[in-house]
Design an enzyme around this catalytic site. Structure first.
Site, short mmCIF file in Angstrom:
data_model
loop_
_atom_site.label_atom_id
_atom_site.label_comp_id
_atom_site.label_asym_id
_atom_site.label_seq_id
_atom_site.Cartn_x
_atom_site.Cartn_y
_atom_site.Cartn_z
N ASP A 60 0.86 -1.18 -0.30
CA ASP A 60 0.24 0.31 0.09
C ASP A 60 0.75 1.00 0.17
O ASP A 60 0.48 2.34 0.18
CB ASP A 60 -0.88 0.11 1.02
CG ASP A 60 -0.26 -0.37 2.63
OD1 ASP A 60 1.18 -0.49 2.50
OD2 ASP A 60 -0.72 -0.82 3.14
N CYS A 61 2.59 1.04 -0.27
CA CYS A 61 3.10 2.26 -0.62
C CYS A 61 4.08 2.37 -1.24
O CYS A 61 4.87 0.77 -1.71
CB CYS A 61 3.15 2.61 0.62
SG CYS A 61 4.66 1.76 1.81
N CYS A 78 6.87 0.14 -0.25
CA CYS A 78 6.28 -1.26 0.11
C CYS A 78 6.56 -2.20 -1.35
O CYS A 78 7.55 -3.44 -0.95
CB CYS A 78 4.83 -1.16 0.38
SG CYS A 78 4.01 -0.91 1.83
N CYS A 82 7.45 8.93 8.95
CA CYS A 82 7.33 7.85 8.06
C CYS A 82 7.58 8.41 6.81
O CYS A 82 6.78 9.69 6.33
CB CYS A 82 6.26 7.15 8.15
SG CYS A 82 5.59 6.08 7.49
N CYS A 92 5.96 8.04 3.74
CA CYS A 92 4.53 7.06 2.64
C CYS A 92 4.93 8.80 1.66
O CYS A 92 4.81 9.05 1.09
CB CYS A 92 4.03 6.60 3.50
SG CYS A 92 4.65 4.90 4.22
N ASP A 113 6.87 17.02 -38.36
CA ASP A 113 6.99 16.67 -39.78
C ASP A 113 6.06 16.54 -40.74
O ASP A 113 4.77 17.86 -39.88
CB ASP A 113 7.23 15.07 -39.86
CG ASP A 113 6.73 14.73 -41.29
OD1 ASP A 113 7.73 14.92 -42.28
OD2 ASP A 113 6.23 13.27 -41.12
N ASP A 146 6.22 10.40 -38.62
CA ASP A 146 5.32 9.43 -38.75
C ASP A 146 5.75 8.07 -39.34
O ASP A 146 4.91 7.66 -39.63
CB ASP A 146 3.63 9.55 -39.15
CG ASP A 146 3.60 10.47 -40.80
OD1 ASP A 146 4.71 10.85 -41.49
OD2 ASP A 146 2.85 9.92 -41.16
N ASP A 159 0.26 11.99 9.60
CA ASP A 159 1.00 11.06 8.34
C ASP A 159 -0.07 11.23 7.72
O ASP A 159 0.04 10.40 6.41
CB ASP A 159 1.61 9.65 8.81
CG ASP A 159 2.51 9.11 8.09
OD1 ASP A 159 3.26 9.31 7.04
OD2 ASP A 159 1.82 7.33 7.96
#
Length: 685
Positions: A15-16, A19, A345, A347, A389, A582, A666
């Protein structure tokens, strides 16, 4: 030994972004895993497995850290995050509050029990991942909770751990919603389709479709796969790919994309690409690949976060161990230090960039802009020059008959004779003659022949007529003057002759795309300096530039691929340059540009060399706007993450806030940067 195979897995419990780093490090140490790449934004792990048994080893390695590895498509349903532990902790906290009111002597014990039950899953995860990351948020919360219990702040310890668990549930839910929003393109395909077979129309599941099948798409239904229209006419909405709300007319021979909506009419089409290998699938694949490639901002934030947490921990140690020697109040300073641990933290800071980049890449895929990396999305926001172009990029890439100048015969007769001759030639100008004025019918012709370098000839109504290059035959003075004037206007020319007599002059032009003028106007409004780089004749380039509102000094004609490359190199030194092309000849310039953009309908070589794919020219301004919006959100996210933590860091040192406000700081910062990033998914570009 088997060749390495790439397998895609979902990682549950990640979840972060921190992690994701831990998961990737752990997977790369598993025997039999040649290489592992993990994307926090998509929640996926891409493993190159040397032996099949490595999958089980990888699952065990992650299980020891508290994560689950599941093959893609076998995700576990239900609520994300530690919601059961949050529910248990909240119930015990509520009970502890009741005990403290009714039986004050048991209140402290009840709060201690609530804190210990809540901190248990966090402490377990902290132990499992301690070797990989001793400064994880689980470690910090566990130390802060146990420390609060040790100094007699049982009630606050219980509140802290409960708030943190609730925050983790909310974060996991927000991340799950974000991931779901990133890759919803596949949901545009219908689950059931109407296939035409020997027995008539049969309703079959989407997975049963094969290349070559014929399907009917009634009004109000979505096209099941990329294919070509065989029968019928309809208005088709392609807003999921182009962002253009107005439906486009489609008829026999037209190409339609799987997932587009038939608004009016109905179509019978032949499936050209399997639903799981069509344009939608390609867009999702490119988006996922882009998320694996970090932008410069992500790398900077990652490097900063690795130094930020130890620095705050040193500050917490100084507050807890050094300041009491001079100011006393050991327990008070220890309390402040525990609050600082929660603020440490990173995060929210680590998530601030990849969350915005992921949302930008996903929004681009739904707006006809396919970013191949987060770095391309970031770089595009900073360029100040745009090189374009001409043929196939600003123009349709095929000539059209725009003018007929008859010489002694009627215009309709001249066009009919030219069409009769053109039926025997495959030259692009001959095709343009055949496609012009469908109401004019060609008389019967025979004896078609082609003379290279001269033109095409045929016998029409007993006389030989030809379409030739004007410079290949001698011309009377008045005809030569007409040819010269048309050539100066940038037209390609063909002369209709009978023997040595000129019957008419045909003027052709590679006409601009309908959206070209509006796109260039929008690009100017964004402050970009435009440069047209073409290998075409100067007259043709100037004529196109005049039609599109380009200034003569913005046009460079007659360029070889090497000349284009040198021009792009020079512009790259003057504030960065994006190149749009292209063709095969554009590939070197696209690769050298700060950001290369290729039109999807162009050549494969151009698409491979480019950093960004465009579904159409009208997607070009959207690419720039989206890039700038995304980088603005990145800056906002970093300011939110650093600013909020800085405020609470200062207020904690001054003794104004304690443990539970630190938890809110946090979780609140992480929640805010995630929501701010999700704005991009619905932004107007």
């Amino acid at each position: 030994m088997e060749a390495p195979k790439v397998r895609v897995f979902r990682v549950e419990g990640m979840d972060c972004a921190d992690c994701a780093r831990k998961v990737e490090d752990a997977l790369n140490r598993v025997p039999g895993v040649v290489k592992a790449e993990v994307s926090f934004q998509s929640g996926k792990a891409y493993l190159q497995l040397e032996v099949p048994q490595a999958e089980e080893e990888a699952a065990r390695a992650l299980s020891a850290l508290g994560y689950r590895l599941r093959p893609e498509g076998k995700e576990k349903g239900g609520l994300p995050g530690p919601w059961r532990w949050a529910l248990a902790s909240g119930g015990l906290l509520l009970g502890a509050f009741g005990f403290s009111q009714l039986l004050p002597q048991l209140g402290a014990l009840a709060y201690t029990l609530a804190a210990l039950v809540g901190v248990f899953p966090l402490f377990r995860r902290a132990l499992r991942s301690f070797r990989q990351n001793p400064f994880s948020i689980q470690t910090l919360v566990s130390v802060a909770t146990l420390g609060a219990l040790a100094i007699g702040a049982q009630a606050e310890a219980a509140v802290v751990v409960f708030l943190f668990l609730v925050g983790e549930v909310l974060e996991a839910y927000a991340v799950a919603q974000a991931r779901g929003a990133l890759f919803t393109l596949g949901e545009l395909l219908p689950r059931r389709v109407y296939r035409l077979g020997a027995m008539g129309v049969e309703e079959v599941p989407l997975e049963a479709l094969r290349v070559g099948d014929r399907v009917r798409v009634p009004p109000g239904e979505r096209v099941p796969a990329d294919g070509r229209v065989l029968q019928g006419e309809a208005l088709v909405e392609e807003s999921a790919f182009t962002g253009e709300a107005l439906p486009q007319a489609k008829g026999p021979g037209d190409w339609v994309l799987g997932g587009s909506l038939v608004a009016e009419g109905s179509l019978v089409l032949q499936v050209e690409r399997h639903p799981q290998a069509g344009f939608l699938a390609e867009m999702e694949r490119l988006a996922e690949e882009a998320l694996l490639k970090k932008s410069q901002a992500e790398r900077v934030v990652d490097a900063f976060s690795r130094r930020y947490t130890p620095a705050v921990l040193l500050l917490a140690g100084f507050v807890a161990l050094v300041l009491p020697l001079f100011q006393g109040d050991f327990l008070g300073h220890l309390y402040k230090a525990l609050a600082l641990l929660l603020i440490a933290c990173p995060c929210a800071l680590v998530v601030s960039v990849p969350a915005a980049i992921a949302a930008g890449v996903a929004r681009g895929a739904r707006a006809g802009v396919l970013f191949k990396s987060g770095a391309a999305l970031e770089r595009l926001a900073s360029v100040r020059h745009l090189a374009l172009d001409k043929t196939g990029t600003l123009t349709l890439g095929r000539p059209r008959l725009v003018r007929v100048v008859p010489l002694g015969i009627g215009e309709e007769e001249a066009l009919a004779l030219a069409k009769a001759v053109a039926e025997g030639s495959s030259h692009p100008l001959a095709r343009a003659v055949r496609e012009a004025a469908p109401e004019v019918r060609a008389p019967l012709a025979e004896g078609h022949r082609t003379e290279p370098g001269l033109g095409a000839f045929a016998w029409v109504e007993g006389r030989e007529v030809g379409l030739v290059r004007p410079e290949a035959v001698p011309l009377p003075k008045e005809v030569a003057e007409v040819v010269r004037e048309l050539a100066q206007e940038g037209h390609s020319l063909s002369l209709l002759v009978e023997g040595t007599r000129a019957l008419a002059v045909f003027a052709f032009q590679d006409t601009p795309k309908e959206e070209a003028q509006a796109a260039l106007r929008a690009l100017r409004a964004l402050g970009l300096r435009l440069h047209l780089l073409t290998g075409d004749r100067e007259e043709a380039a100037l004529a196109l530039g005049k039609a599109l509102g380009l200034k003569p000094e913005e046009i460079r004609a007659g360029l070889s691929p090497l000349d284009k490359l040198r021009a792009v190199e020079a512009l790259a030194q003057e504030g960065g340059v994006a190149m749009v092309g292209d063709g095969v000849n554009d590939a070197p310039a696209l690769a050298r540009a700060t950001v290369g953009l290729a039109v999807v309908e162009g050549t494969e070589a151009a698409l491979r060399a480019a950093d960004v794919g465009l579904l159409g020219l009208d997607a070009l301004p959207r690419a720039f706007r989206l890039s700038r919006m995304t980088m603005a959100v990145v800056r906002q996210n970093i300011a939110l993450a650093v600013g909020l933590k800085g405020v609470f860091l200062l207020s904690t040192l001054l003794g104004l806030t304690g443990l539970w406000p630190a938890v809110l700081a946090d979780n609140g910062a992480l929640f805010l940067v995630t929501l701010n990033s999700l704005r991009l998914l619905w932004a107007r570009v």
